[in-house]
Design an enzyme around this catalytic site. Structure first.
Site, short mmCIF file in Angstrom:
data_model
loop_
_atom_site.label_atom_id
_atom_site.label_comp_id
_atom_site.label_asym_id
_atom_site.label_seq_id
_atom_site.Cartn_x
_atom_site.Cartn_y
_atom_site.Cartn_z
N CYS A 50 0.83 -1.20 0.00
CA CYS A 50 0.00 0.00 0.00
C CYS A 50 0.87 1.26 0.00
CB CYS A 50 -0.93 -0.01 1.21
SG CYS A 50 -0.07 -0.19 2.79
N HIS A 305 -1.52 1.05 7.60
CA HIS A 305 -1.95 1.08 6.20
C HIS A 305 -1.79 2.49 5.65
CE1 HIS A 305 -4.16 0.13 2.58
NE2 HIS A 305 -4.99 1.12 2.81
#
Length: 1331
Positions: A50, A305
């Site tokens: 990510c 994330h």
């Protein structure tokens, strides 16, 4: 942290373009989803990438960076197609970035893949699953790009766009001397702790001065002493794009742990850097920067994330919000309490409030909890089951993705045909290049998007303020100069400045995606319907049955379930050109009674999904009234039930006997139970019901007279239920107590007894009452068979009709392990006593069921004496015979070696089968080995099998030949013939070399170690083979009619090979001496002929596997043998049983620095299983460069295999083929209806015809006076055992005998009786033996 992850790897990067090879990590059968309403593409997460996706999206939405990269053409960067060329310079990282940016701009897919890009970095799958810091990734990626672009016009790309300088100054307070030092930067790192925001941090860094005084004085070089001074830093040069890295992660030295700063940290959308610069005389606009990207980190210091907020500078996306769309039909606030109780309403309302009505299934449950305050499991799970299962059951409303990860509402969309694909593709290009909706509404409003891996959602500018603080907060800030203006032609134009070769590649990929989506959409929405045509059916016995056959009356139709019922009706009209009048479509189902019509389909405007038509549904096409002039009952109420009705048989004087008749009857479900009397032609009685669900013991329940008006369904009867009708005046049937059927004894049931002793009359069959304690005796009471023979016994009959071993007279049913309802045969002869054995025996090893003879001997008899008795009963003579016990699969097992041992000592028991095998057993310590001569042929031919290899049966010339299975394919690539020489008895202590020596020597010179047992035929002279020495012979074992294991060591004893008593050996002559070691592998190599689908003659190749069984080692050996370059050959192993060639890989895996070396492939394992004697095909790439190894014979062999497999599937059940034989018709006792001998067309069991045929055959053989040794066997592929058993019994009973006259002869000594029944079909074989 990254180490050498960005070392450019030229060997591991995929060279695949769209349309070939690896492109997207999606399922092979389903193309990637198209872009969502934002018209922007995300990037798929490979597991932990990510952070990489966020940085790549930022670079992609930096138009100046993207266009500068696009300006580098193939003449500078090279081409991915040339990466394998040794002299080509291919810059893989820039090329892969170009392709990725082109996909993000132009390819119509929801998310792009970074697999090829990370492969170019040299990353392993472990690195793709591990998360790293995005700030460090930014620096290392820029460094890798600079290195890769050296020597091109883009060598200064990073320096031109991102490079800036800082000047650090120290000013002496005494002499005013200035000492300065300049630093370069690509990004600025700013503090977060104890700082309110970005401007405050820059003020502390570049405005405030640090003063050196008191104890912290500065040494001035000019003054040459410690003086007071002031230190400061200024921005000397500003780049066009300025990156700020926020120091969110710190270390607590008190707690000795890392932590993340989550305090509020503000940053402006536009910032003026003039106060922080060294030169401030320029206009303020020169120092103005606008925010265009914010990389956000969610989580803690040990994981989390990344996603990114990005400003769409060129307005490439569709920036539209939920409030801009039309309001949904259903709002959660408007739902009443009773509507909230309906999960369909609440889930539809939740989905309608989502963009594009699409949401992950896991988030759907969370949204539901947030909206109604209670979870799915607590409110709905007990009644409706799990959420995912509920969505699957309502597929007409909800559409689940292929992996069931997301769900959306099913929309009414028009069908896409093949002709629409081109228009859709043109529309797609227009959509990608046109102004997005809503753009003209707010021309001054900046377009911001939240790019979270694959998902792209529009956001408002004020949403950025939410990322000032918290666990989810800004981590990197990207600013661009306000003076950087985009040209008008770049606005909403994703094709702007994209190279032509990438434009063509993306256009072709879009067309291919559209075609694949149309095909996938058609596949996912098509289902099969089985159309049953009314004119091809007739109503019979309560249900519909085909007039001719099921295949002719039923048509399979593939149809789109999104189309309407009217479309289906119109399509059927077009298919059935002969149809006249109204057409009614009804749902039908097969029940045990036949085909039944349930409901009629109405509503031509409704789709097939809406009327809940399932895949594989049976549709009956008729006029809605009648079929064949008979009105058809329809509906579930009148569903036909197939019941088993048991009622007493009626004699000629119309008196009921105790024998019961079991007959199937069909009744409508809504019929009264009392209609059973009418159907069975019984005026009155009592009805008992036994449910089909009863297992084990039966439970009969009487039906009161007042309940006879109830229907079968009301009484709970189902298909397969049993009904018993008893006379109400019968005193033996006591039905009064508690409605249960009871008698004077417990556990009452029936045994079926057949009289097989009667010779001149038809066999009699009765049912007698018995219990588990009933004695097993051949003379039952008066209720059973009368006038029985005195010398008789009872023998169980198995399901195939074979008579089993008799059981001693005084056994009970429990001791005899006999179940209720079993069949017994009353046979001539006494049952064996407790000291006797009842044995089956047959001659030869190829024994069919039902061909065995029977014998009763004492259990103390020896094997030798038992053999003599069996030979005498078989009419055979001689002493060259031995006995073997038959194993469970009807094959000859181990021999009975100890001829003086008693049968009891060898653990033989009653019912065992022994085989009389010709040939004496070898002495102890000797092996009896059949020897074959193996002569490889130069031309391709079929292998030949032998008919009876144990009995040494040959065709002309001693070559293996036999009657193969009809239509069975044979091996088209075998290259040998085996010629039988004879059997030898050789000592187990003899060596392989001594065995070869005896073969190569003349008979007079052979030693006593070998005893030759030659067959009764002329053997070829060994002088014609010209064998100089044993080293010129190669020995193989024979397995499955072909050479198997290679026996390679001359001095090894035969005992050490563990050959066994049934091993056969073939000897192959050689042109030169050979002495193979344990590491040598013998292969048959064949060079492919250029320009032909054929091979040259095979050549033996010896491969030394001491260095391993690897593909590389084998390729080098083959290349050396044929004097060819190793890179210019391709090799493949031949699989004769499949007629296929399995290529051996020619590539060597490139291992990067961080990859561990993988275990090399072993050709001994799957899928090659390489062994001695395998055929290896060789292709010379210098003269022929294609992937095809097959030959014309391979194509023919595969076609034969397919035809053979298809023929076995379509093979029909038993059909009497001798019904019209004139010779057999003369044997009939009276004129017989031909329907009894012809195939049944009603679909019922066809057992009458074959049974009558067997009786005809038996009488014919008797009338022909075949006499001594007559036996008939009727074989069939599917019902061979039962038919053979019936034939054996009928023929035995039809022939005047003493018992020894009926004998079974070996299969290979029977003669086909083609003259007896010339009309028999080829698959019905009738064999007789007439002495």
């Amino acid at each position: 942290m990254f180490g050498d992850l960005f070392e450019e790897d030229y060997s591991s990067v995929s060279n695949d373009h769209y349309g070939k090879g690896k492109k997207l990590k999606t399922k092979a059968l389903e193309p990637p989803a198209p872009r969502e309403f934002t018209n922007l593409s995300g990037i798929r997460n490979q597991g932990g990438t990510c952070y990489l996706n966020s940085l790549l999206q930022t670079l992609h939405f930096t138009p100046e960076f993207r266009e500068a990269l696009f300006s580098l053409g193939p003449e500078e960067l090279g081409s991915l197609e040339d990466k394998d060329k040794p002299d080509a310079k291919v810059r893989i990282i820039p090329l892969q970035l170009q392709r990725l940016f082109a996909q993000l701009l132009l390819l119509d897919q929801e998310a792009a893949s970074t697999t090829d890009l990370t492969d170019s970095f040299g990353w392993t799958s472990d690195e793709e699953m591990r998360q790293h810091d995005v700030q460090e990734l930014n620096r290392i990626l820029f460094s890798a790009l600079e290195t890769s672009l050296v020597g091109t016009s883009g060598h200064d790309l990073i320096n031109r766009l991102y490079h800036g300088t800082i000047v650090n100054q120290i000013v002496c307070k005494e002499c005013k001397n200035v000492s300065e030092k300049q630093e370069d930067f690509l990004d600025l790192t700013v503090a977060v702790r104890n700082v309110s925001g970005l401007e405050d941090a820059l003020w502390n860094m570049y405005v405030e001065e640090e003063v050196f005084d008191y104890d912290n004085l500065y040494h001035c070089g000019t003054c040459d002493r410690l003086v007071k001074a002031a230190k400061s830093a200024k921005l000397r040069k500003l780049p066009p794009f300025l990156t700020f890295s926020l120091l969110r992660f710190n270390f607590d030295f008190v707690k000795c742990e890392r932590y993340k700063e989550t305090s509020c940290y503000t940053f402006p959308l536009r910032i003026n850097l003039k106060p922080f610069c060294e030169q401030s005389e320029l206009d303020d606009l020169e120092y103005m920067y606008d925010l265009f990207s914010v990389i956000i980190h969610k989580g803690g210091c040990y994981g989390g994330h990344y996603h990114v907020y990005i400003k769409d500078v060129d307005h490439l996306g569709n920036w539209q919000f939920q409030e801009d769309k039309s309001n949904p039909d259903v709002n959660l606030e408007d739902l009443q309490n009773e509507e909230i109780d309906d999960p369909l309403m609440i889930l539809k309302a939740v989905l309608l409030q989502e963009e594009s009505n699409l949401i992950p299934v896991d988030q759907l449950g969370q949204k539901l909890l947030k909206k109604i305050g209670i979870s799915w499991n607590k409110k709905y799970r007990k009644q409706y089951g799990p959420l995912r299962k509920f969505l699957q059951l309502h597929s007409q409303i909800f559409l689940l993705s292929s992996d069931e990860s997301t769900v959306s509402l099913l929309k009414d969309c028009s069908l896409q045909t093949e002709s629409d694909i081109r228009r859709n593709d043109q529309q797609l290009l227009k959509t990608l290049t046109s102004e997005p909706p809503g753009l003209n509404d707010r021309p001054s409003c900046p377009h911001w998007f939240d790019v979270n891996d694959s998902q792209v959602q529009p956001i408002k500018e004020e949403d950025i303020e939410q990322q000032f603080q918290g666990k989810e907060s800004a981590y990197m800030l990207f600013y661009r100069k306000s003076q950087l203006q985009r040209p008008p032609e770049a606005r909403a134009n994703p094709r702007y400045r994209v190279p032509c070769h990438l434009l063509n590649e993306m256009d072709a990929a879009n067309i291919e995606l559209q075609i694949k989506r149309a095909e996938c959409d058609s596949t996912n929405n098509n289902f099969e319907l089985h159309l049953h045509l009314g004119p091809y059916y007739h109503f019979f016995n309560g249900a519909l049955h085909p007039v001719v056959s099921q295949t002719e009356s039923m048509w399979d139709l593939t149809f789109d379930k999104r189309k309407t019922l009217g479309d289906l009706r119109q399509s059927i009209f077009q298919l059935l050109e002969f149809w006249e009048g109204d057409m009614v479509l009804s749902v039908a189902k097969f029940v045990p009674a036949g085909l039944h019509v349930y409901q009629t389909l109405d509503g031509d405007h409704l789709t097939l999904c809406e009327i809940e038509i399932a895949d594989g549904e049976d549709i009956f096409v008729w006029n809605g009234v009648e079929v064949g002039g008979i009105q058809i009952p329809a509906g579930s109420d009148c569903e036909p039930l197939l019941l088993n009705v048991l009622h007493p048989a009626t004699s000629s004087e119309e008196e009921q006997c105790q024998q019961l008749i079991d007959s199937p009857y069909v009744f409508p479900s809504n019929a009264e139970i009392g209609s059973v009397f009418t159907a069975c032609a019984i005026p009155d009685g009592v009805i008992l019901v036994n449910s089909a669900e009863s297992v084990g013991e039966e439970s009969w329940t009487t039906i009161p007279k007042e309940d006879l008006k109830k229907t079968f369904r009301e009484q709970g009867l189902r298909n397969g239920s049993s009904i018993l009708i008893q006379d109400s005046n019968d005193g033996n049937s006591l039905l009064t107590k508690r409605g249960k059927w009871i008698t004077s004894v417990n556990e009452v049931d029936w045994l079926q007894v057949k009289n097989l002793c009667q010779l001149d009359s038809e066999e009699e069959q009765v049912k007698i009452s018995a219990t588990l304690n009933t004695t097993y005796h051949p003379s039952p009471d008066a209720t059973s068979i009368s006038d029985l023979a005195e010398d008789s016994c009872l023998r169980p009959i198995d399901r195939d009709g074979k008579l089993l071993c008799p059981v001693p007279d005084n056994y009970t049913l429990k001791e005899a392990e006999l179940k209720m309802g079993s069949s017994l045969g009353l046979c001539p002869g006494k049952a064996p006593t407790s000291s006797q054995l009842f044995l089956f025996f047959a001659v030869g090893s190829d024994v069919q069921p039902g061909m065995e003879m029977e014998i009763i001997v004492e259990e103390t008899i020896s094997v030798r004496d038992c053999l003599k008795v069996m030979l005498e009963k078989s009419g055979l003579s001689g002493d060259a015979w031995h006995l073997r016990k038959m194993d469970w699969c009807y094959e000859a097992g181990e021999a009975l070696w100890e001829e003086d041992a008693a049968l009891k000592e060898l653990m033989l028991s009653s019912g065992d089968t022994l085989l009389l095998i010709e040939g004496k057993l070898p002495p102890l310590g000797f092996l009896k080995v059949p020897i074959w001569w193996y002569q490889p042929r130069g031309t391709l031919h079929h292998w030949k099998s032998h008919q009876d290899q144990t009995n040494c049966t040959f065709s002309q010339g001693g070559v293996w030949r036999a009657n193969s299975i009809q239509d069975a394919p044979s091996d088209a690539h075998a290259e040998v013939s085996l010629r039988y020489l004879g059997d030898v008895e050789i000592s187990e202590d003899a060596t392989l070399g001594e065995l070869k020596s005896q073969v190569s020597l003349p008979p007079a010179a052979r030693t006593l170690l070998v005893i030759w047992l030659l067959p009764a035929m002329t053997l070829p002279s060994f002088s014609e083979f010209s064998i100089p020495s044993p080293a010129f012979l190669r020995a193989w074992t024979v397995e499955s009619r072909r050479p198997g294991r290679l026996l390679r060591v001359h001095y090894q004893r035969l005992r050490e090979y563990k050959l066994g008593q049934r091993t056969e050996i073939c000897l192959e002559p050689l042109q030169k001496e050979e002495n193979l070691g344990p590491q040598h592998v013998l292969l048959r190599t064949q060079m492919r002929l250029p320009g032909k689908r054929a091979y040259a003659l095979p050549v033996d190749l010896v491969w030394d596997t001491a260095r391993g069984w690897t593909a590389g080692s084998l390729r080098h050996r083959v290349a050396d043998f044929y004097s060819l370059p190793v890179e210019k050959i391709e090799i493949a192993k031949y699989l004769p049983e499949k007629f296929e060639w399995l290529p051996v890989p020619s590539w060597n895996q490139q291992i990067t620095k961080r990859k561990k070396k993988k275990k090399q492939d072993n050709l001994q394992g799957a899928p090659y299983h390489l062994k001695d004697g395998d055929t290896i095909g060789i292709k010379n790439l210098l003269v022929e460069d294609d992937d095809d190894f097959s030959t014309v014979r391979d194509d023919i062999g595969r076609e034969k295999q397919k035809a053979f497999a298809l023929g076995r599937k379509k093979r029909k059940p038993f059909v009497c083929g001798a019904a019209t034989s004139p010779l057999l018709q003369r044997c009939l006792p009276a004129p017989v209806d031909q329907k009894l001998l012809s195939p049944s067309t009603s679909g019922a069991s066809d057992s009458t015809g074959p049974t009558l045929l067997l009786q005809v055959l038996a009488r014919f053989l008797v009338s022909a006076r075949c006499g001594h040794g007559l036996r008939a066997l009727l074989c069939h592929e599917q019902r061979g055992r039962s038919i053979a058993g019936q034939a054996s019994a009928l023929v035995t009973r039809s022939v005047a005998r003493p018992p020894r006259l009926a004998r079974t002869w070996p299969h290979h000594r029977c003669q086909p009786a083609d003259t007896l029944a010339p009309t028999l079909e080829p698959r019905h074989h009738l064999y007789t033996k007439i002495d």
